[in-house]
Structures are given as C-alpha cells and as structure tokens.
Design a protein around this motif. Structure first.
Motif, PDB file in Angstrom:
ATOM      1  N   ASN A 196       0.828  -1.212   0.000  1.00 25.05           N
ATOM      2  CA  ASN A 196       0.000   0.000   0.000  1.00 25.05           C
ATOM      3  C   ASN A 196       0.862   1.261   0.000  1.00 25.05           C
ATOM      4  O   ASN A 196       0.532   2.241  -0.677  1.00 25.05           O
ATOM      5  CB  ASN A 196      -0.939   0.008   1.201  1.00 25.05           C
ATOM      6  CG  ASN A 196      -2.043  -1.005   1.093  1.00 25.05           C
ATOM      7  OD1 ASN A 196      -2.376  -1.478   0.009  1.00 25.05           O
ATOM      8  ND2 ASN A 196      -2.625  -1.373   2.218  1.00 25.05           N
ATOM      9  N   ASP A 197       1.962   1.243   0.773  1.00 24.09           N
ATOM     10  CA  ASP A 197       2.872   2.396   0.785  1.00 24.09           C
ATOM     11  C   ASP A 197       3.458   2.623  -0.606  1.00 24.09           C
ATOM     12  O   ASP A 197       3.535   3.755  -1.087  1.00 24.09           O
ATOM     13  CB  ASP A 197       4.037   2.161   1.754  1.00 24.09           C
ATOM     14  CG  ASP A 197       3.623   2.061   3.211  1.00 24.09           C
ATOM     15  OD1 ASP A 197       2.574   2.615   3.587  1.00 24.09           O
ATOM     16  OD2 ASP A 197       4.369   1.406   3.986  1.00 24.09           O
ATOM     17  N   MET A 198       3.911   1.521  -1.243  1.00 27.75           N
ATOM     18  CA  MET A 198       4.505   1.631  -2.568  1.00 27.75           C
ATOM     19  C   MET A 198       3.469   2.137  -3.575  1.00 27.75           C
ATOM     20  O   MET A 198       3.758   3.016  -4.390  1.00 27.75           O
ATOM     21  CB  MET A 198       5.075   0.296  -3.038  1.00 27.75           C
ATOM     22  CG  MET A 198       5.801   0.413  -4.356  1.00 27.75           C
ATOM     23  SD  MET A 198       5.784  -1.045  -5.386  1.00 27.75           S
ATOM     24  CE  MET A 198       4.114  -1.544  -5.354  1.00 27.75           C
ATOM     25  N   ALA A 199       2.262   1.581  -3.519  1.00 27.24           N
ATOM     26  CA  ALA A 199       1.209   2.003  -4.444  1.00 27.24           C
ATOM     27  C   ALA A 199       0.893   3.490  -4.264  1.00 27.24           C
ATOM     28  O   ALA A 199       0.663   4.198  -5.248  1.00 27.24           O
ATOM     29  CB  ALA A 199      -0.038   1.151  -4.250  1.00 27.24           C
ATOM     30  N   ALA A 200       0.924   3.969  -3.027  1.00 29.78           N
ATOM     31  CA  ALA A 200       0.668   5.395  -2.776  1.00 29.78           C
ATOM     32  C   ALA A 200       1.744   6.268  -3.410  1.00 29.78           C
ATOM     33  O   ALA A 200       1.486   7.430  -3.740  1.00 29.78           O
ATOM     34  CB  ALA A 200       0.597   5.656  -1.269  1.00 29.78           C
ATOM     35  N   ARG A 201       2.915   5.718  -3.622  1.00 31.54           N
ATOM     36  CA  ARG A 201       4.011   6.431  -4.277  1.00 31.54           C
ATOM     37  C   ARG A 201       3.892   6.349  -5.796  1.00 31.54           C
ATOM     38  O   ARG A 201       4.165   7.302  -6.519  1.00 31.54           O
ATOM     39  CB  ARG A 201       5.330   5.802  -3.789  1.00 31.54           C
ATOM     40  CG  ARG A 201       6.559   6.137  -4.529  1.00 31.54           C
ATOM     41  CD  ARG A 201       7.821   5.673  -3.806  1.00 31.54           C
ATOM     42  NE  ARG A 201       7.904   4.305  -3.352  1.00 31.54           N
ATOM     43  CZ  ARG A 201       8.200   3.242  -4.098  1.00 31.54           C
ATOM     44  NH1 ARG A 201       8.388   3.373  -5.399  1.00 31.54           N
ATOM     45  NH2 ARG A 201       8.308   2.051  -3.565  1.00 31.54           N
ATOM     46  N   VAL A 202       3.461   5.188  -6.312  1.00 33.77           N
ATOM     47  CA  VAL A 202       3.424   4.932  -7.756  1.00 33.77           C
ATOM     48  C   VAL A 202       2.173   5.513  -8.417  1.00 33.77           C
ATOM     49  O   VAL A 202       2.253   6.103  -9.500  1.00 33.77           O
ATOM     50  CB  VAL A 202       3.504   3.405  -8.017  1.00 33.77           C
ATOM     51  CG1 VAL A 202       3.214   3.081  -9.474  1.00 33.77           C
ATOM     52  CG2 VAL A 202       4.862   2.856  -7.604  1.00 33.77           C
ATOM     53  N   LEU A 203       1.026   5.323  -7.802  1.00 32.31           N
ATOM     54  CA  LEU A 203      -0.242   5.658  -8.477  1.00 32.31           C
ATOM     55  C   LEU A 203      -0.383   7.121  -8.885  1.00 32.31           C
ATOM     56  O   LEU A 203      -0.876   7.389  -9.989  1.00 32.31           O
ATOM     57  CB  LEU A 203      -1.424   5.195  -7.630  1.00 32.31           C
ATOM     58  CG  LEU A 203      -1.529   3.675  -7.475  1.00 32.31           C
ATOM     59  CD1 LEU A 203      -2.738   3.298  -6.641  1.00 32.31           C
ATOM     60  CD2 LEU A 203      -1.551   2.966  -8.821  1.00 32.31           C
ATOM     61  N   PRO A 204       0.039   8.101  -8.088  1.00 29.80           N
ATOM     62  CA  PRO A 204      -0.059   9.487  -8.579  1.00 29.80           C
ATOM     63  C   PRO A 204       0.739   9.716  -9.863  1.00 29.80           C
ATOM     64  O   PRO A 204       0.316  10.491 -10.723  1.00 29.80           O
ATOM     65  CB  PRO A 204       0.509  10.315  -7.418  1.00 29.80           C
ATOM     66  CG  PRO A 204       0.317   9.471  -6.208  1.00 29.80           C
ATOM     67  CD  PRO A 204       0.483   8.053  -6.680  1.00 29.80           C
ATOM     68  N   GLU A 205       1.861   9.019  -9.988  1.00 28.15           N
ATOM     69  CA  GLU A 205       2.669   9.148 -11.207  1.00 28.15           C
ATOM     70  C   GLU A 205       1.921   8.591 -12.411  1.00 28.15           C
ATOM     71  O   GLU A 205       1.932   9.182 -13.489  1.00 28.15           O
ATOM     72  CB  GLU A 205       4.009   8.436 -11.046  1.00 28.15           C
ATOM     73  CG  GLU A 205       4.831   8.914  -9.863  1.00 28.15           C
ATOM     74  CD  GLU A 205       5.144  10.394  -9.909  1.00 28.15           C
ATOM     75  OE1 GLU A 205       5.457  10.907 -10.996  1.00 28.15           O
ATOM     76  OE2 GLU A 205       5.078  11.040  -8.846  1.00 28.15           O
ATOM     77  N   LEU A 206       1.269   7.452 -12.238  1.00 31.88           N
ATOM     78  CA  LEU A 206       0.515   6.851 -13.344  1.00 31.88           C
ATOM     79  C   LEU A 206      -0.691   7.699 -13.705  1.00 31.88           C
ATOM     80  O   LEU A 206      -0.998   7.892 -14.882  1.00 31.88           O
ATOM     81  CB  LEU A 206       0.075   5.438 -12.970  1.00 31.88           C
ATOM     82  CG  LEU A 206       1.185   4.444 -12.598  1.00 31.88           C
ATOM     83  CD1 LEU A 206       0.588   3.073 -12.339  1.00 31.88           C
ATOM     84  CD2 LEU A 206       2.265   4.400 -13.656  1.00 31.88           C
TER      85      LEU A 206
END
Length: 184
Positions: A111-121
């Motif tokens: 979840n932490d990683m996704a919170a970092r990646v998803l705004p970029e996508l």
C-alpha cells in the motif's frame, strides 16, 4: 491513453530478494528481447525506474528513455532485502488486503509503494511505456482490482497493457511474455 508496463529482464540476484538493491538484469536472450520489442510496437514516451536492471532492459530492447522516475522503484522490503527466497516468511495464507498492508521491518508495505506509484501513473496524459518492477505493475493493476492485484503473476520481461478511458482504467493484457508471441 494506453499505458504499457514492462517488467525488467530477469534480475541477477543469486536467488535473493532484490527489492531496492540495484542489481543487473540478464538481457542476454536477444531473441526474447527482439520479440518483446515487436510486441510493444510504438511505445510512446518511455519512462524507467532508475534501477540499473530497468535501464539495461530498456537499452536491450532499443528504447530511448525519455526520463527516469524514482517513484517507480520496486517496493522497499527493508530487512527482507538480500535474503534468500526460501528464507522469507510465507504470507500466502493472509487475505490480499492484509498482505497489501504488511510492512516488513524497515521497509514499506505494498500500500505504501502504491501510494508512491499511483499518482505518477494518474498524471500521465500520453501513451507511455514504463519499464519497472513487478511491484510497479501490480500497483498499476490495483487501479482496477485493488489489493487483488497481488495475486497476478508478473514474470521478468513481461508486458502488461492498460487503457484509461473516460470511465476509468481498464486492463487489456497482463503478463504477456515473448513466448506468448509464438503461441497459437
């Protein structure tokens, strides 16, 4: 807008979890690289995780990288980094939501990683190829299926294709490999 996500070629880890460790990729299978390059076609923009294995994969496929983005790095597994796979704890009995929330000591959760990646996508507006990691691909898939994205196989040198429509994200293909090109 189409988003193509390519997981890097097989990492040279000696049977150990790489995560944030910067290891090389085995890009020696020129036939698989050529087939994957044909499968991808016109990539649009090419953005990479800054990991060496991702940059090496993009170069082996002949892509000109237009930029790197540290937000696309693999999940930080903390104390698990560098451990042999067979020595890692088995979380397989946990429900996907609990696995996604699990944070290895000194690391980050999915979840932490996704919170970092998803705004970029979400910020992408043009057709783009991202060369990154299995975790990055699963984070993208979580836009459609939530924590169940952790159940997807994401092989080295595999392609996942998504499309953003007016109604949201759709998954076109997951885990396509060079062998898939030859399949009936």
């Amino acid at each position: 807008m189409r988003l193509k996500l390519l997981r890097h070629a097989p990492p040279l880890t000696g049977g150990r979890l790489a995560g944030r460790r910067d290891v090389d990729a085995d890009c020696s299978d020129s036939s698989a690289c050529a087939k994957m390059r044909r499968m991808i076609g016109d990539p649009g923009r090419v953005i990479c995780s800054p990991a060496r294995r991702c940059l090496q994969t993009a170069a082996a496929l002949g892509f000109e990288v237009t930029g790197t983005n540290p937000a696309l790095w693999e999940q930080d597994y903390g104390d698990w980094e560098g451990q042999r796979y067979e020595d890692l704890p088995d979380l397989g009995d946990l429900e996907p939501e609990r696995i996604a929330a699990h944070r290895p000591k000194g690391g980050e959760s999915f979840n932490d990683m996704a919170a970092r990646v998803l705004p970029e996508l979400r910020s992408l507006s043009d057709d783009t190829l991202i060369v990154a990691h299995a975790g990055t691909v699963r984070a993208a898939l979580s836009l459609v299926v939530g924590a169940a994205a952790l159940s997807f196989a994401v092989a080295p040198l595999s392609l996942t294709i998504m499309r953003r429509t007016r109604r949201g994200w759709a998954v076109e293909a997951v885990n396509l490999t060079a062998e898939a090109e030859c399949s009936p």
